[in-house]
Design a protein around this motif. Structure first.
Motif, PDB file in Angstrom:
ATOM      1  N   THR A 394      20.270   2.002  24.666  1.00 34.72           N
ATOM      2  CA  THR A 394      19.804   3.246  25.273  1.00 34.72           C
ATOM      3  C   THR A 394      20.505   4.415  24.595  1.00 34.72           C
ATOM      4  N   VAL A 395      19.839   5.545  24.594  1.00 33.45           N
ATOM      5  CA  VAL A 395      20.389   6.777  24.039  1.00 33.45           C
ATOM      6  C   VAL A 395      20.270   7.850  25.108  1.00 33.45           C
ATOM      7  N   SER A 396      21.362   8.592  25.332  1.00 34.85           N
ATOM      8  CA  SER A 396      21.376   9.656  26.344  1.00 34.85           C
ATOM      9  C   SER A 396      21.486  11.010  25.654  1.00 34.85           C
ATOM     10  N   PRO A 397      20.369  11.554  25.155  1.00 37.95           N
ATOM     11  CA  PRO A 397      20.441  12.831  24.435  1.00 37.95           C
ATOM     12  C   PRO A 397      20.777  13.971  25.388  1.00 37.95           C
ATOM     13  N   ALA A 398      21.696  14.833  24.961  1.00 36.97           N
ATOM     14  CA  ALA A 398      22.098  15.970  25.803  1.00 36.97           C
ATOM     15  C   ALA A 398      20.890  16.852  26.078  1.00 36.97           C
ATOM     16  N   GLY A 399      20.656  17.135  27.373  1.00 35.77           N
ATOM     17  CA  GLY A 399      19.546  17.998  27.758  1.00 35.77           C
ATOM     18  C   GLY A 399      18.181  17.393  27.511  1.00 35.77           C
ATOM     19  N   GLY A 400      18.121  16.079  27.249  1.00 31.14           N
ATOM     20  CA  GLY A 400      16.837  15.431  26.997  1.00 31.14           C
ATOM     21  C   GLY A 400      16.226  15.788  25.652  1.00 31.14           C
ATOM     22  N   ASN A 401      17.053  16.311  24.725  1.00 30.42           N
ATOM     23  CA  ASN A 401      16.559  16.727  23.416  1.00 30.42           C
ATOM     24  C   ASN A 401      16.444  15.523  22.492  1.00 30.42           C
ATOM     25  N   LEU A 402      15.217  15.045  22.240  1.00 30.77           N
ATOM     26  CA  LEU A 402      15.017  13.854  21.426  1.00 30.77           C
ATOM     27  C   LEU A 402      15.094  14.133  19.925  1.00 30.77           C
ATOM     28  N   LYS A 403      15.439  15.377  19.564  1.00 33.74           N
ATOM     29  CA  LYS A 403      15.598  15.720  18.152  1.00 33.74           C
ATOM     30  C   LYS A 403      17.068  15.722  17.739  1.00 33.74           C
ATOM     31  N   GLU A 404      17.977  15.361  18.654  1.00 33.74           N
ATOM     32  CA  GLU A 404      19.404  15.389  18.304  1.00 33.74           C
ATOM     33  C   GLU A 404      19.748  14.204  17.401  1.00 33.74           C
ATOM     34  N   PRO A 405      20.901  14.253  16.686  1.00 35.05           N
ATOM     35  CA  PRO A 405      21.187  13.302  15.606  1.00 35.05           C
ATOM     36  C   PRO A 405      21.200  11.826  16.006  1.00 35.05           C
ATOM     37  N   VAL A 406      21.743  11.493  17.188  1.00 31.61           N
ATOM     38  CA  VAL A 406      21.838  10.074  17.568  1.00 31.61           C
ATOM     39  C   VAL A 406      20.445   9.483  17.771  1.00 31.61           C
ATOM     40  N   THR A 407      19.574  10.223  18.463  1.00 32.45           N
ATOM     41  CA  THR A 407      18.208   9.741  18.686  1.00 32.45           C
ATOM     42  C   THR A 407      17.457   9.612  17.371  1.00 32.45           C
ATOM     43  N   GLU A 408      17.584  10.609  16.516  1.00 33.41           N
ATOM     44  CA  GLU A 408      16.880  10.586  15.233  1.00 33.41           C
ATOM     45  C   GLU A 408      17.382   9.446  14.342  1.00 33.41           C
ATOM     46  N   SER A 409      18.692   9.236  14.310  1.00 36.86           N
ATOM     47  CA  SER A 409      19.250   8.154  13.491  1.00 36.86           C
ATOM     48  C   SER A 409      18.829   6.789  14.021  1.00 36.86           C
ATOM     49  N   THR A 410      18.796   6.657  15.350  1.00 40.50           N
ATOM     50  CA  THR A 410      18.395   5.387  15.955  1.00 40.50           C
ATOM     51  C   THR A 410      16.914   5.128  15.739  1.00 40.50           C
ATOM     52  N   ARG A 411      16.114   6.181  15.772  1.00 37.43           N
ATOM     53  CA  ARG A 411      14.678   6.040  15.555  1.00 37.43           C
ATOM     54  C   ARG A 411      14.390   5.430  14.167  1.00 37.43           C
ATOM     55  N   LYS A 412      15.224   5.777  13.184  1.00 38.28           N
ATOM     56  CA  LYS A 412      15.035   5.224  11.835  1.00 38.28           C
ATOM     57  C   LYS A 412      15.373   3.742  11.781  1.00 38.28           C
ATOM     58  N   ALA A 413      16.334   3.317  12.614  1.00 39.36           N
ATOM     59  CA  ALA A 413      16.820   1.931  12.549  1.00 39.36           C
ATOM     60  C   ALA A 413      16.018   0.987  13.434  1.00 39.36           C
ATOM     61  N   ALA A 414      15.655   1.436  14.639  1.00 40.22           N
ATOM     62  CA  ALA A 414      14.982   0.565  15.603  1.00 40.22           C
ATOM     63  C   ALA A 414      13.471   0.574  15.372  1.00 40.22           C
TER      64      ALA A 414
END
Length: 452
Positions: A394-414
């Motif tokens: 799971t990823v908990s982006p601050a403020g629900g922003n799905l463009k932040e680095p952790v979400t974007e980096s995970t999107r490339k891997a998963a």
């Protein structure tokens, strides 16, 4: 990595849990050391070496630590202890058995054995004298709850060996010799039920690792129907706070078609971890008729524990998963939340004064996440049996922003994306997976289309 004489050092700098040590000999990246503080020994890991200075991240609170404290390096990396008795255990991020610790709160510098050395296991041999074996080959098995737990040639043994003898069927403790193997030079090596493996190195004890092709039934209808995940696949669940990420993970853990479930609470709030501790021992497993906790291992590393231990917990969980995969089992690994793991990486990177990337995360964040996700997968073992690790974080982006680095980096891997919607959660439509934004790239694979 192995050295005859252990290196020692002295503490020369302290910044929170980043400690600088002046060393008197060679040290290696990711080597473990212990810092002496009063009567306590604080475990730490080398994360950077510059000249005679080693920068170590301490897995405990450094409150009261002083300049000049002595440090002893252990000549090995952070390792997990592998053997029968891991299932139904509650560990912290360093694989300390929480049930063996005294009191309500964790005591600094207290480390416990992850295995029970006294209990006897019913051993049944699978190999015989004269067999040629390699790392991960099955020598025998014991029944761990309802799971056939294979006793294997340790993953660290990278040559070909000939079995000289295997212990007869009977009851044994984990430290008794189960087999003796001989290498090319005639050296006899006794093997027990226990082995150790460095958590930050992927286990390669398999013959082939094809692209995942079998669909995995999670028991969550909106996942299985619209965007299914495969056995050995990777997926992640991003969403704002309160949209049900943890609850969805718990639902998948209870219902998924898996032999073993490993839950890494790497930064969850403590009350969410308590729910697992209290619920899973009471729930019946529909696949076996036994209690769900009997095929579950929990790595509890809550958000108020040290950041270094939080980072270690995801690697500990993955190494345990690789161990059970090498037995030919289907492993489901859940990590909640990988954002907390990334924050731990950011905190240590900032203390090392490294060049920051987007949102001050490390520049190599995307590579670190990709390397970790790549350790999951479907494999064929040397005896043609198959095993898998299906990883959902799971990823908990601050403020629900799905463009932040952790979400974007995970999107490339998963390969699977299960985005949770605030509007659906507010409407109490759980699980709040957005059917438009979510996707499964496994549906594009020809082999998955043929299988389904």
């Amino acid at each position: 990595m192995e050295k005859n004489n252990k290196t020692t050092g002295k503490v020369v700098g302290i910044v929170a849990n980043l400690v600088t040590v002046a060393v008197d000999g060679p040290v290696a990246q990711n080597e473990i050391c212990f810092i002496a503080h009063n009567d306590e020994r604080l475990m730490a890991e080398v994360i950077k070496v510059v000249g005679v200075n080693a920068y170590v991240q301490v897995f405990e609170s450094t409150r009261g630590l002083r300049i000049g404290s002595t440090v002893a390096f252990e000549t090995h990396m952070l390792e997990v202890t592998l053997g029968p008795g891991i299932l139904s255990r509650n560990y912290d991020g360093l694989q300390n058995d929480l049930d063996k610790m005294d009191g309500v709160f964790l005591t600094r510098g207290e480390y416990t054995d992850p295995l029970n050395r006294e209990v006897k296991w019913g051993f049944k041999p699978l190999a015989k004298a004269g067999d040629v074996v390699t790392a991960g080959s099955w020598l025998g098995e014991v029944m761990e709850n309802s799971i056939p737990h294979k006793i294997m040639v340790p993953f660290k043994m990278d040559k070909r060996y000939t079995v000289k003898s295997v212990t007869a069927e009977g009851e044994y403790t984990v430290d008794e010799t189960m087999a003796v193997v001989v290498d090319d030079e005639g050296l006899e090596i006794p093997l027990t039920m226990v082995q150790k493996w460095p958590v930050k190195m992927a286990v390669r004890a398999y013959k082939n690792k094809p692209r995942p092709f079998k669909l995995l039934e999670t028991g969550v209808r909106c996942i299985d129907t619209l965007n299914p995940i495969t056995e050995g696949g990777t997926g992640f669940i991003p969403g704002p706070f309160g949209t049900g990420k943890t609850v969805l993970q718990h639902a998948i853990s209870k219902q998924a078609e898996a032999d073993v479930v490993i839950i890494a609470a790497c930064g969850e709030r403590a009350n969410e971890v308590v729910e697992i501790f209290t619920e899973f021992p009471e729930l019946d497993d529909p696949r076996t008729g036994r209690k769900l906790i009997e095929r579950t291992t929990i790595i509890a590393n809550t958000s108020n524990m040290p950041v270094a231990a939080r980072e270690a917990s995801v690697y500990t969980a993955m190494s345990l998963g690789e161990y059970y995969r090498a037995m030919g089992l289907k492993v489901l690994l859940m990590a909640d939340s990988t954002s907390r793991w990334a924050q731990a990486l950011r905190e240590m990177s900032n203390r090392l004064e490294e060049l920051p990337g987007p949102d001050a995360f490390p520049m190599d964040l995307s590579a670190v996440i990709s390397n970790f996700y790549s350790r999951a997968g479907f494999v064929y073992l040397s005896n043609d049996a198959s095993g898998s690790i299906t990883f959902i974080g799971t990823v908990s982006p601050a403020g629900g922003n799905l463009k932040e680095p952790v979400t974007e980096s995970t999107r490339k891997a998963a390969r699977c994306f299960y985005g949770l919607s605030q509007d659906r959660a507010d409407s109490k439509r759980y699980p709040a997976i957005d059917p438009i934004d979510s996707y499964s790239k496994y549906l594009e694979y020809p082999e998955v289309q043929e299988e389904s």
